[in-house]
Motif scaffolding. Sequence first.
Motif, mmCIF file in Angstrom:
data_model
loop_
_atom_site.group_PDB
_atom_site.id
_atom_site.type_symbol
_atom_site.label_atom_id
_atom_site.label_comp_id
_atom_site.label_asym_id
_atom_site.label_seq_id
_atom_site.Cartn_x
_atom_site.Cartn_y
_atom_site.Cartn_z
ATOM 1 N N CYS A 166 -16.242 -6.255 -14.768
ATOM 2 C CA CYS A 166 -15.339 -6.602 -15.883
ATOM 3 C C CYS A 166 -14.396 -7.743 -15.454
ATOM 4 O O CYS A 166 -13.909 -8.521 -16.144
ATOM 5 N N LEU A 170 -16.903 -11.701 -21.046
ATOM 6 C CA LEU A 170 -17.030 -10.416 -21.869
ATOM 7 C C LEU A 170 -16.221 -10.500 -23.095
ATOM 8 O O LEU A 170 -16.438 -9.972 -24.127
ATOM 9 N N MET A 200 -15.692 -3.723 -22.560
ATOM 10 C CA MET A 200 -14.458 -4.372 -21.869
ATOM 11 C C MET A 200 -13.392 -3.178 -22.433
ATOM 12 O O MET A 200 -12.592 -2.985 -21.635
#
Length: 662
Positions: A521, A528, A538
Amino acid sequence: MAAKTQQSNKSNKRKQITGPHSKSDTSPSKKPKLLQSKSSNPGNKGLNKPFKSFKQQRPVKSHSGKLETAGANEGPKSKRERRLHAKELTEARKKKRKKHYTLEQELASLWEKMRRRNIAKEDRSRLVSEALHKMKGKIPEIAGSHVSSRVLQTCVKYCTQAERDAVFEELQPQLLTLACNTYAVHLVKKMLDNASKKHLAAFMSSLHGHVASLLRHMVGSVVVEHAYQLGNATQKQELLMELYATELQLFKDLASVKESRLIDVISKLGLQKGSVLRHMSSVIQPILEKGIVDHSIIHRALMEYLSIADKSSAAEVIQQLSGALLVRMIHTRDGSRIGLLCIKHGSAKERKKIIKGMKGHIDKIAHDQCGSMVLAYILSTVDDTKLLTKVIIRELQAILKELLLDKNGRRVLLQLLHPNCSRYFSPEDLVSFNLSIPSLSPKSESKVNPDSVKEAKSSKTKESGDEETKGDLEVTTAEANENTSPSESHHIAEGGKKDPNLRRQELLVDSGLAENLIDTCIESAGELLRSNFGKEVMYEVATGGAGGILRPALDEKLDALHGAIASLAAQPKSEESEEEHVLENFHSSRTIRKLVLDCPTFASTLWKIALGGKCEMWAQGHSHKVVLAFLEASDSEVCELAKGELQPLIDSGILKIPETKQ
């Protein structure tokens, strides 16, 4: 004495061969030089000369049918001549063995022309018509050839409707026979794809009484499945009804009832449940033994069978399917539900077989809409977390970024981060998690609370428009009430004895999956956040997961993730940039707004790094939702942090609060 007699007999035989009628004595000048040189040797005594001469000059029949003397006027053949001679012999054998060999050769040459991509439409139509004209009256005989079947497929695809009707009429009496042919099966499928409603109905009618036998055939089952996929709801039901009882297989009128569930059919027609169970067992068992489990019609029949099966019959089916067979079934809706039932009611040994059968296929299963449901349920149910980590988690870690951006793949991770959340799983999916086999369920689970499942099932019916699976199997009362209470959304479906939170901790944190997830992430934060599917993972990761599962073990990693998002938000506006700013992008702005509302730690980081003293610049467009979120946050410290700067903007009218929120 005996040796001398035997030698004289051999000499007499040779003399008979070289008698007055032998052709070798008539033309001594035509003898090969090699033989003449050998005959000059007095050691041979003239015994070998006549025999070899006869062998080389014996009469043979040529391809034209005339008798010729082999080796009479022939010298040694070259390699090319020998190859051409062998080819001629092969062609002659094929002509003798295959009745329509010459026709197939002509069709093959036409096919090479008509299947080109750059050919004109008129030229292709002419070639197709010419090929069909040559095949007229012989189509059933040549349809089973690997060459002719390909030619026919191309002709059926590009011919006119009248020509297609003529081909169908000629093949119709032989369609069931061709359906079991390795090559002709592709022609039958192509004809069904291009068939009119009338021809499709005629083919469905011809299948009556043969569905069970065709499903037991490795090739024929493909045709039944293809017809099942193309048929409407009524036609699908008629095909299924033949698998339920002998009466329905013999009498076509009985198969036209409106009821779709097997239990309702038994009640409507007054069938004996035991008789139906025995008949379905005789149909299903050979299919499972042969491993023909890829087709959706078989999955549907198995679901109906499990709804009426007794305890021993249901357990036997689960035992048979446990392993690699189940992996081939979970790509359909009913197949995935069978997978869920096998996981739920199977023993620890059977669950282990199922999981090991998935080894090497986790990537494909996770990206599949139905297969991802089975993976999510396994991670929510199976207690052997070491096996799950070894087989499933390790393969998921290798493709984390792909999963985060995939519509189906993300659900496996979201089930660990926020189990059974209605934001990520549809009502139909949540109902599937709670299915059970009546004969294997405790009495307390066999009672259904209709009111608690009514909303989910009605939504499922509206979305799919198909009531085939409505109320297939029973739903546990405790799990059915799940959607009505937010506090119960963290409970994982029954089946395992281990504490659900402990299982999640071992699979998510202890296995190292969560750490890899946070790192991914951070590396791909912008991509994302702007993604329609990645933004949800996320959000769950940045908030620490449901119940704070990622805290306090990964607090430092989460702070780094918050800083990465805030750094993206702190970047200045740039019209030259190809990507939208994260505060102005539709998806990312709403994700950041949710994080401000639900995660005070992130809100403080974002304000300090990106928004403090710059709110006026972001007071318009999508970004103003992020700015207003500081005033809407439930945490008082977040509100006080931004109130001093935002209140003057509101009073001056630069930052406008929507009327619904005033």
